[in-house]
Design a protein around this motif. Structure first.
Motif, PDB file in Angstrom:
ATOM      1  N   TRP A 172       7.021   5.267   5.733  1.00 14.49           N
ATOM      2  CA  TRP A 172       6.278   5.325   4.473  1.00 14.49           C
ATOM      3  C   TRP A 172       7.123   5.961   3.370  1.00 14.49           C
TER       4      TRP A 172
ATOM      5  N   MET B 148       5.003  -2.163  -0.665  1.00 17.69           N
ATOM      6  CA  MET B 148       5.848  -1.636   0.416  1.00 17.69           C
ATOM      7  C   MET B 148       7.205  -2.321   0.346  1.00 17.69           C
TER       8      MET B 148
ATOM      9  N   GLU C  89      12.754  -0.258  -6.775  1.00 19.34           N
ATOM     10  CA  GLU C  89      12.259  -1.631  -6.854  1.00 19.34           C
ATOM     11  C   GLU C  89      13.417  -2.626  -6.769  1.00 19.34           C
TER      12      GLU C  89
ATOM     13  N   ASN D 127       9.931   3.755   2.221  1.00 26.27           N
ATOM     14  CA  ASN D 127       9.447   2.677   1.349  1.00 26.27           C
ATOM     15  C   ASN D 127       9.191   3.166  -0.069  1.00 26.27           C
ATOM     16  N   ILE D 128       8.536   4.326  -0.197  1.00 25.62           N
ATOM     17  CA  ILE D 128       8.213   4.784  -1.558  1.00 25.62           C
ATOM     18  C   ILE D 128       9.440   5.343  -2.281  1.00 25.62           C
TER      19      ILE D 128
END
Length: 301
Positions: A192, A1, A200, A195-196
């Protein structure tokens, strides 16, 4: 997450949420009008065609009969109510997150985000219920050919004169039944997806506009998948003549299932889904833009 922005400020959520709500109404109200008219249209007599055969038929008839203004019928009530309502909604979500944090840098789980969203639904019902009642009555008025109310304020005055504060707040329980679980789904889905969609090593606050629009729009769809059945019951109950449903939503549910089947609980589904994505995409984009502005002008709030 992905790491959530810290610290959480319920007060910034309040102001940014109000701006997001205004964006939502301007984008989504026309299809909300269609949704309510489809949900509340009378059952046709044997051998007669329904008033509206579907979403696009309702849109066409409204546009031909009333022009563009017909699609924005009753918008004053949600505009007046939506700024404080969405402000309180986002404030409730921010507060719900803050209350579940032991430390300011704690990252919440998705069940915790869902619980925070449910709290926001409780907060908004007090503001939402009367605005919804007035909006629905004004939206169906033009379709009936009667002119009982000259506007939102006149509608509120007449409701209060006829039945007191209970008349204005008719349908509050159904509004609560709709908004508490739907708000939980709404905010959890948005967080959600943020976050996805966050690359990164990046922060969710750095998401691009297209990604925010996608996350907000999809969150709106998930919200309405949960909210449509109680919303149908609410619209029917709030626009029914006084005394028609003495046992509240149970009578509405029994009548709908008996006369029109389970599918009637998803009346207006197409209109809702067409509206849900752009309206909520606009809402969350407005919220994020306002939040960034507030973080810039008042970093310590």
């Amino acid at each position: 997450m992905a790491k959530q922005p810290q610290p959480i400020s319920p007060f910034k959520n309040f102001f940014a949420g109000g701006f997001g709500g205004v964006c939502l109404v301007f984008v989504g109200h026309p299809l909300d009008t269609i949704k309510v008219r489809l949900q509340t249209q009378p059952k046709p007599q044997p051998g007669q065609a329904p008033l509206y055969s579907g979403t696009f038929d309702c849109f066409r008839k409204t546009l031909v009969g009333e022009g563009v203004r017909g699609l924005y019928r009753g918008m004053a009530a949600p505009i007046i109510g939506v700024t404080p309502m969405y402000a309180v909604c986002f404030f409730g979500f921010g507060l719900g997150k803050r209350l579940q944090q032991r430390k300011p840098d704690d990252v919440l789980t998705y069940p915790q985000l869902f619980a925070a969203g449910m709290l926001s639904g409780v907060f908004t019902t007090v503001i939402m219920a009367p605005g919804e009642r007035i909006k629905c009555l004004l939206q169906i008025q033009a379709a009936t050919g009667e002119t009982k109310y000259s506007g939102s304020l006149d509608c509120a005055k007449q409701l209060y004169r006829e039945a007191g504060i209970r008349g204005v707040y008719k349908g509050t329980v159904l509004t609560l039944m709709r908004d508490v679980p739907a708000s939980g789904m709404y905010f959890m889905t948005y967080e959600w997806l943020k976050n996805i969609l966050t690359p990164e090593g990046k922060s969710v606050s750095d998401l691009s506009v297209p990604r925010i629009l996608f996350a907000g729009g999809l969150a709106g769809i998930f919200n309405w998948v949960v909210a449509i059945p109680p919303d149908v019951l609410k619209s029917r109950f709030q626009t029914a003549p006084e005394g028609k449903y003495p046992n509240g939503f149970r009578d509405v549910l029994r009548e709908l299932i008996r006369e029109e089947g389970v599918a009637s609980l998803y009346k207006g589904f197409t209109a809702v889904m067409i509206r849900a994505f752009p309206a909520n995409a606009a809402c969350f984009l407005g919220f994020e833009v306002a939040m960034k502005f507030l973080n810039w002008v008042a970093p310590g709030l």
